[in-house]
Design a protein around this motif. Structure first.
Motif, PDB file in Angstrom:
ATOM      1  N   ALA A   1       0.834  -1.204   0.000  1.00 14.59           N
ATOM      2  CA  ALA A   1       0.000   0.000   0.000  1.00 14.59           C
ATOM      3  C   ALA A   1       0.869   1.253   0.000  1.00 14.59           C
ATOM      4  N   ARG A   2       1.994   1.184   0.711  1.00 15.39           N
ATOM      5  CA  ARG A   2       2.940   2.292   0.770  1.00 15.39           C
ATOM      6  C   ARG A   2       4.329   1.768   0.442  1.00 15.39           C
ATOM      7  N   LYS A   3       5.222   2.665   0.141  1.00 10.16           N
ATOM      8  CA  LYS A   3       6.585   2.288  -0.212  1.00 10.16           C
ATOM      9  C   LYS A   3       7.230   1.504   0.933  1.00 10.16           C
TER      10      LYS A   3
ATOM     11  N   LEU B   1      -4.859  -1.041  -1.646  1.00 12.84           N
ATOM     12  CA  LEU B   1      -4.739  -2.165  -0.714  1.00 12.84           C
ATOM     13  C   LEU B   1      -5.051  -1.739   0.720  1.00 12.84           C
ATOM     14  N   ILE B   2      -5.040  -0.469   0.977  1.00 10.33           N
ATOM     15  CA  ILE B   2      -5.239   0.147   2.291  1.00 10.33           C
ATOM     16  C   ILE B   2      -4.015  -0.099   3.165  1.00 10.33           C
ATOM     17  N   ALA B   3      -3.700  -1.345   3.409  1.00 12.78           N
ATOM     18  CA  ALA B   3      -2.520  -1.736   4.193  1.00 12.78           C
ATOM     19  C   ALA B   3      -2.195  -3.167   3.819  1.00 12.78           C
ATOM     20  N   GLY B   4      -1.044  -3.644   4.264  1.00 12.27           N
ATOM     21  CA  GLY B   4      -0.681  -5.029   4.002  1.00 12.27           C
ATOM     22  C   GLY B   4       0.163  -5.190   2.759  1.00 12.27           C
TER      23      GLY B   4
ATOM     24  N   TYR C   1       9.195  -4.187  -6.814  1.00  5.42           N
ATOM     25  CA  TYR C   1       8.238  -3.612  -5.878  1.00  5.42           C
ATOM     26  C   TYR C   1       7.272  -2.699  -6.609  1.00  5.42           C
ATOM     27  N   GLU C   2       6.003  -2.787  -6.224  1.00  2.11           N
ATOM     28  CA  GLU C   2       4.968  -1.919  -6.762  1.00  2.11           C
ATOM     29  C   GLU C   2       4.161  -1.360  -5.597  1.00  2.11           C
ATOM     30  N   GLU C   3       3.561  -0.207  -5.821  1.00  2.53           N
ATOM     31  CA  GLU C   3       2.692   0.388  -4.810  1.00  2.53           C
ATOM     32  C   GLU C   3       1.268   0.434  -5.344  1.00  2.53           C
ATOM     33  N   ASP C   4       0.320   0.097  -4.453  1.00  2.00           N
ATOM     34  CA  ASP C   4      -1.099   0.156  -4.790  1.00  2.00           C
ATOM     35  C   ASP C   4      -1.852   0.649  -3.559  1.00  2.00           C
TER      36      ASP C   4
END
Length: 178
Positions: free
Chosen positions: A115-117, A148-151, A142-145
């Protein structure tokens, strides 16, 4: 797409066996990558799929583009694939060959979506855990989305873990609905 990958696998395995026997994995990898690039070109795809062009016409284009970089074994592979009307599967052959080569070299590719870097410390821990799990050198992208909210989501080939908050919330919602 899945059908092309199914078609590509036997050709990739045969090419891999020849390359391994002759200790030419890198050379075959480069040649297949070049052939894949040619086969992926829109004009070439149209030519491959057009019955007005004979196998010889299509093969001559591959030969002229590759020039001296086309080996006798590569030419044989092209001929067999053309004869069986399978040239459209060349990108899949290259991709599957690379997977086989990575297995041979004890390398694995992974995609981690967060969800975050991810921090440097988190990346070190994830890398160590995946290297141990797969007993191989894991190449991680690595990708950010933020959705996902968290996790985290981890994908390695057919193996996947979805530890995202969205996934957990969906499971909870399904359990409550039952």
């Amino acid at each position: 797409m899945a059908e092309l990958m199914t078609i590509a696998r036997p050709y990739a395995e045969a090419a891999f066996a020849v390359a391994k026997e002759k200790n030419q994995l890198t050379e075959w990898s480069e040649e297949l990558a070049n052939l894949s690039t040619i086969a992926s070109d829109d004009a070439m795809q149209a030519m491959i799929g057009n019955p007005e062009y004979s196998d010889e016409n299509v093969l001559s284009v591959f030969e002229s583009v590759m020039g001296a970089n086309l080996t006798a074994e590569g030419k044989n592979l092209l001929s067999v694939m053309a004869e069986n009307k399978r040239l459209a599967a060349l990108p899949g052959v290259s991709e599957t060959f690379e997977e086989l080569k990575a297995e041979e070299d004890k390398r694995v590719r992974a995609t981690i979506i967060t969800a975050r870097k991810a921090t440097v410390e988190q990346k070190k821990k994830l890398s160590a855990a995946l290297n141990a799990k797969f007993d191989a050198e894991v190449e991680i992208s690595y990708e950010e989305d933020p959705d996902l909210i968290a996790g985290i989501k981890i994908k390695v080939g057919d193996w996947a873990i979805d530890g995202s908050a969205v996934s957990q919330l969906n499971k909870l919602g399904a359990a409550i609905a039952q």
